[in-house]
Design an enzyme around this catalytic site. Sequence first.
Site, mmCIF file in Angstrom:
data_model
loop_
_atom_site.group_PDB
_atom_site.id
_atom_site.type_symbol
_atom_site.label_atom_id
_atom_site.label_comp_id
_atom_site.label_asym_id
_atom_site.label_seq_id
_atom_site.Cartn_x
_atom_site.Cartn_y
_atom_site.Cartn_z
ATOM 1 N N ALA A 61 48.354 38.373 44.854
ATOM 2 C CA ALA A 61 48.680 39.485 45.757
ATOM 3 C C ALA A 61 48.128 40.815 45.244
ATOM 4 C CB ALA A 61 50.190 39.563 45.949
ATOM 5 N N HIS A 62 48.355 41.867 46.053
ATOM 6 C CA HIS A 62 47.762 43.170 45.733
ATOM 7 C C HIS A 62 48.320 43.762 44.440
ATOM 8 C CE1 HIS A 62 50.990 45.096 48.600
ATOM 9 N NE2 HIS A 62 51.528 44.455 47.592
ATOM 10 N N ASN A 63 47.397 44.417 43.713
ATOM 11 C CA ASN A 63 47.716 45.129 42.471
ATOM 12 C C ASN A 63 48.135 44.228 41.318
ATOM 13 O OD1 ASN A 63 48.858 47.250 44.834
ATOM 14 N ND2 ASN A 63 47.429 48.073 43.333
#
Length: 356
Positions: A241-243
């Site tokens: 997922a993001h980051n």
Amino acid sequence: MKSQNFTLEHLAQVVQGQCLGRPDSIFTGLASLEQAESCDIAFVNGEKYVEQALQSKAGALIVTAELQSLFSSQLNFIIVQNPYLAFATLTHVFEKKHTQRGIEATAQIHPSAIISESAYIGHYTVIGENCVVGDHTIIKSHVTIDDQVEIGKSCFIDSHVMLTGEAKIGDRVRIHSNTVIGGEGFGFAPYQGKWHRIVQLGSVIIGNDVRIGSNCSVDRGALDDTILENGVIIDNLVQIAHNVKVGANTAIAAKCGVAGSTTIGKNCVLAGGVGVVGHINIVDNVTITGMSMVTNNISEAGKYSSGTGLLTNSQWKRTVVRLRQLADVPLTQLTKKIDHMQSQIESLESTLKLRK
């Protein structure tokens, strides 16, 4: 395709091993001990495989010096410290390599893109504005590379891969079919019973020597970048997922999911089906066993597990009943009972010592 022929001596030199037997013997491939023929090389990865190797038809064996002493001196050998590593090295020698270079006529490439003359761009691939494709990189058919994406040297991008979000890909990276790098992260702000989309403004940074399997998603960051450091290997069907930040040389097996803004250290292993919640940190050298759920920070290296091991159905049902009963008992009550039992045990031990 014409078969590749190599002498035993040459193959021994490739793996920095010692050649025993006939150095001019010709070999055309690698094979398992069961399937090998006289033109094949097989490896023996431990004493438990010696009997199987003695029955094998392989023309040569990759073994350690200790194992070689268990075989007839009439055979051909490559002597190394680590037969499995030598086998891995030789797979590159016998690999069918993509030698074609240039750009297929059906590819669509924006005039501003910079494509190395030694790269290959397959049929129906689309490359956007200001993209960069490095030397000796192979991009197969039907790949989509959005604007501002940069791909390093000697990479392999398989068919139907999507690279977007201004992703930056290092050297010697392999990305397999139907994987999406840089897609929109799952970011929404809840308000008055509705989800309000958060535009993802970050990117994805992938280091050198990274391998990503098929049907994976590595989302771009919301503000900061999603990062896969050098040497990360990812199996099929994995969601990053993001980051998220994944440290160097970490391995993630199939069907794992890592939620947003989590940091995973270097040299970690996530076995199949592991789930990791968001906004936590995992230190270096951590192994998570299969189907585990990581819900808190891990601050010490080691092996961790969660979940229930496999039982027969009847045993599992009884275990669930006991767990429910246990959950209904207040923790303080259990603690008092355990303390009372401990006191009784200590009292009995003292009495027995006095009697002696």
